[in-house]
Design a protein around this motif. Structure first.
Motif, short mmCIF file in Angstrom:
data_model
loop_
_atom_site.label_atom_id
_atom_site.label_comp_id
_atom_site.label_asym_id
_atom_site.label_seq_id
_atom_site.Cartn_x
_atom_site.Cartn_y
_atom_site.Cartn_z
N GLU A 181 14.47 4.12 5.58
CA GLU A 181 14.72 5.48 6.04
C GLU A 181 14.32 6.43 4.91
OE1 GLU A 181 18.78 6.60 6.24
OE2 GLU A 181 18.39 8.49 7.27
N ARG A 182 13.36 7.31 5.19
CA ARG A 182 12.88 8.22 4.15
C ARG A 182 14.00 9.16 3.70
NH1 ARG A 182 8.56 10.01 1.54
NH2 ARG A 182 8.35 12.25 1.13
N LEU A 183 14.15 9.25 2.40
CA LEU A 183 15.16 10.13 1.77
C LEU A 183 16.57 9.84 2.30
CD1 LEU A 183 13.16 13.47 1.72
CD2 LEU A 183 13.45 11.81 -0.13
N GLY A 205 0.78 -1.22 0.00
CA GLY A 205 0.00 0.00 0.00
C GLY A 205 0.82 1.27 0.00
N PHE A 206 2.15 1.15 0.06
CA PHE A 206 3.01 2.32 0.10
C PHE A 206 4.12 2.20 -0.94
CE2 PHE A 206 1.43 4.52 3.78
CZ PHE A 206 0.78 3.53 4.49
N SER A 207 4.60 3.34 -1.39
CA SER A 207 5.70 3.36 -2.33
C SER A 207 7.02 3.46 -1.57
CB SER A 207 5.56 4.56 -3.26
OG SER A 207 6.74 4.72 -4.04
N LEU A 208 7.99 2.70 -2.04
CA LEU A 208 9.34 2.76 -1.46
C LEU A 208 10.26 3.68 -2.25
CD1 LEU A 208 9.96 -0.99 -0.51
CD2 LEU A 208 9.27 0.90 0.98
N ASP A 209 9.69 4.42 -3.21
CA ASP A 209 10.51 5.23 -4.11
C ASP A 209 11.47 6.18 -3.39
OD1 ASP A 209 8.30 5.79 -6.99
OD2 ASP A 209 9.11 3.99 -6.05
N TYR A 210 11.04 6.78 -2.30
CA TYR A 210 11.84 7.81 -1.64
C TYR A 210 12.51 7.32 -0.37
CZ TYR A 210 9.33 10.72 -4.93
OH TYR A 210 8.82 11.25 -6.08
N TYR A 211 12.65 6.01 -0.28
CA TYR A 211 13.23 5.43 0.94
C TYR A 211 14.53 4.71 0.64
CZ TYR A 211 8.89 6.30 3.45
OH TYR A 211 7.83 6.90 4.05
N ALA A 212 15.52 4.95 1.48
CA ALA A 212 16.67 4.08 1.50
C ALA A 212 16.26 2.79 2.21
CB ALA A 212 17.83 4.73 2.26
N ILE A 213 16.76 1.68 1.72
CA ILE A 213 16.44 0.38 2.30
C ILE A 213 17.73 -0.31 2.72
CG2 ILE A 213 15.43 -1.90 1.90
CD1 ILE A 213 13.36 0.35 1.96
N GLY A 214 17.71 -0.83 3.91
CA GLY A 214 18.83 -1.61 4.39
C GLY A 214 18.41 -3.03 4.69
N SER A 244 29.08 2.13 6.36
CA SER A 244 28.96 1.38 7.61
C SER A 244 27.60 0.71 7.81
CB SER A 244 29.23 2.31 8.78
OG SER A 244 28.31 3.38 8.78
N ILE A 245 26.60 1.06 6.99
CA ILE A 245 25.24 0.49 7.08
C ILE A 245 24.75 0.53 8.54
CG2 ILE A 245 23.71 -1.32 6.23
CD1 ILE A 245 26.03 -2.47 4.64
N PRO A 246 24.63 1.70 9.12
CA PRO A 246 24.28 1.79 10.53
C PRO A 246 22.80 1.52 10.83
CG PRO A 246 24.48 3.98 9.59
CD PRO A 246 24.86 3.01 8.51
N LEU A 247 22.55 0.70 11.82
CA LEU A 247 21.17 0.37 12.21
C LEU A 247 20.40 1.62 12.61
CD1 LEU A 247 22.70 -2.44 12.68
CD2 LEU A 247 20.94 -2.87 14.38
N ALA A 248 21.07 2.53 13.29
CA ALA A 248 20.39 3.68 13.88
C ALA A 248 19.77 4.62 12.85
CB ALA A 248 21.35 4.45 14.77
N ASP A 249 20.19 4.51 11.60
CA ASP A 249 19.66 5.40 10.57
C ASP A 249 18.23 5.04 10.18
OD1 ASP A 249 22.60 6.20 8.51
OD2 ASP A 249 22.04 6.71 10.57
N TYR A 250 17.81 3.83 10.48
CA TYR A 250 16.54 3.32 9.95
C TYR A 250 15.46 3.34 11.02
CZ TYR A 250 19.50 1.85 6.14
OH TYR A 250 20.38 1.85 5.09
N ASP A 251 14.25 3.78 10.63
CA ASP A 251 13.20 3.91 11.63
C ASP A 251 11.98 3.04 11.38
OD1 ASP A 251 12.54 7.26 10.32
OD2 ASP A 251 12.21 5.28 9.44
N SER A 252 11.97 2.29 10.28
CA SER A 252 10.88 1.35 10.02
C SER A 252 11.51 -0.01 9.74
CB SER A 252 10.05 1.78 8.81
OG SER A 252 9.41 3.02 9.06
N TRP A 253 10.99 -1.04 10.40
CA TRP A 253 11.58 -2.37 10.31
C TRP A 253 10.51 -3.41 10.02
CZ3 TRP A 253 16.79 -3.64 11.07
CH2 TRP A 253 17.62 -2.57 11.42
N GLY A 254 10.92 -4.45 9.30
CA GLY A 254 10.05 -5.59 9.11
C GLY A 254 10.21 -6.59 10.24
#
Length: 126
Positions: free
Chosen positions: A99-101, A26-35, A107-117
């Protein structure tokens, strides 16, 4: 926050391949960084790979470089992690995070991301 869903995990023999998917129904991932991250029993969660929101930057942990490939299909609102030449030490629960935008620092830091599966189990065993 996005609701992320991972899929594609399973049991595979050493040397085999799996492709993990990360989607946000239901959402677009276009503007999100994904880790992509993983956590093995008794170990801390670690960064595996990331792709920036523009797809201009991709990074990999040294342990998976040359074996894993991250990609995104904006038409399907899905980010993939292709895992080849799998090893028993790749066994873990794999999580995707957004993480939006966001960028994709080395270093692929965990702390940068705020939405998780919720994670998907990958087991590499003969």
């Amino acid at each position: 926050q996005l609701q992320l869903v991972e899929s594609g995990g399973g049991l595979v023999q050493p040397g085999g391949s799996l492709r993990l998917s990360c989607a946000a129904p239901g959402f677009s991932l276009d503007y999100y960084a994904i880790g992509w991250f993983r956590q093995a029993p008794g170990k801390e969660r670690e960064g595996v790979s990331c792709i920036s929101s523009s797809s201009g930057s991709r990074n990999y942990a040294d342990s998976v470089k040359g074996r894993f490939t991250i990609s995104r299909d904006n038409a399907k609102n899905t980010v993939y992690l292709q895992m080849n030449s799998l090893k028993p030490e790749d066994t873990a629960v794999y999580y995707c995070a957004a993480e939006r935008l966001g960028g994709c620092p080395r270093s692929i830091p965990l702390a940068d991301y705020d939405s998780w599966g919720q994670g998907t189990q990958v087991t590499v065993s003969s």
